[in-house]
Design an enzyme around this catalytic site. Sequence first.
Site, PDB file in Angstrom:
ATOM      1  N   GLU A  84      22.297  34.512  39.401  1.00  0.00           N
ATOM      2  CA  GLU A  84      23.390  33.365  38.959  1.00  0.00           C
ATOM      3  C   GLU A  84      22.609  32.613  37.899  1.00  0.00           C
ATOM      4  OE1 GLU A  84      26.242  31.407  41.496  1.00  0.00           O
ATOM      5  OE2 GLU A  84      25.249  29.684  40.666  1.00  0.00           O
ATOM      6  N   THR A 134      27.880  30.667  35.662  1.00  0.00           N
ATOM      7  CA  THR A 134      28.770  29.706  36.213  1.00  0.00           C
ATOM      8  C   THR A 134      29.656  28.957  35.165  1.00  0.00           C
ATOM      9  OG1 THR A 134      27.313  27.990  36.106  1.00  0.00           O
ATOM     10  CG2 THR A 134      27.349  29.291  38.309  1.00  0.00           C
ATOM     11  N   TYR A 135      30.773  28.236  35.225  1.00  0.00           N
ATOM     12  CA  TYR A 135      31.684  27.908  34.321  1.00  0.00           C
ATOM     13  C   TYR A 135      31.445  26.534  33.976  1.00  0.00           C
ATOM     14  CZ  TYR A 135      35.995  27.191  31.939  1.00  0.00           C
ATOM     15  OH  TYR A 135      36.992  26.744  31.191  1.00  0.00           O
ATOM     16  N   HIS A 144      32.295  33.462  35.547  1.00  0.00           N
ATOM     17  CA  HIS A 144      32.870  32.596  36.327  1.00  0.00           C
ATOM     18  C   HIS A 144      34.267  31.963  35.894  1.00  0.00           C
ATOM     19  CE1 HIS A 144      29.765  31.789  39.593  1.00  0.00           C
ATOM     20  NE2 HIS A 144      29.391  32.952  38.803  1.00  0.00           N
TER      21      HIS A 144
END
Length: 332
Positions: free
Chosen positions: A44, A75-76, A104
Amino acid sequence: MSFDDVRGASTPGRVSRTPQVSGTPSVVQHLGPRPDGSIPFSVEFNPPRDAAGEARLWRAAREFERLHPAFVSMTYGAGGSTRDRTIRVTGQLARETTLLTVAHLTAVDHSVAELRSIVGAYADCGIRNLLVLRGDPPGDPLGEWVKHPDGVEYAEELVRMVRDLGDFHVGVASFPQGHPRSADLDSDTRYLLAKLRAGAEYSITQMFFDVEHYLRLRDRAVAADPEQGAKPIIPELMPITSLRTVQRAEELSGRRLPAAVMERLHKAAGDGPEENRAAVRAAGIEIATEMAQRLIDEGAPCLHFITLNFAKATGEVLSNLGYTVTPAPVRA
């Protein structure tokens, strides 16, 4: 060294993929055993905040490319330039590397129209794998959740929306110790199964530091719904490299680390005025390796590592487990 220098070129012998919209493989398709017999792993990344952060991200991406992860996720970053940078960099990972890239998507502070637009932006980048999350309130992960007036209330709704928009592969989050807002573990399991029934193909767990929590989550899901519970539940790990990262781990997970883990880390840190960071790091790598090996022995489908955009610690855990590295990518 410039940002473009770091991005470089992909690993020799592997063709960089410009994803075909209708032919992008899913995460689940990448979960079979690796050629050397090991189970897959994935990593990630976080959206970089500036050019220096982008360069660091690309160094990590190229290092992991040599280890051939099953996929990488980004991730966002919600709102404004952070969101735009997130979409741009995630698209570049998909286009310019051999890495299967998962974006994400969270419902936080977004209307349905905005969510549709974001999904469309990812599709324009060739990204068809999304990890769908309701998300945490900005500034306080454990604060009160407030639905956008024109948004969605639950991740299950977001899963259905994404699936209705086209040929997307969807994953969701799962919580070995239960989501902090769930009344109990049984209700938390019901929420997970609802997301899977809505069309999610797999889940990635919240970070944990006791493998028993993961095993019991898996047991609960299968017992409640053998069909949906059989979908892959991918455990998420984070190697601890300093006592400072303990705080970060607890913030990300919303849980205190187990007492036995903290005891090992504090023993490594020593009693002096300064933390023995080398010893703490060694203990953290050892703990992550032990957890990963137990998960492998228990039949986990994949190991998913939080990297904070660094490759070294995760690479050491993988090396301890016997994962092999191929020749370094050739720079453009």
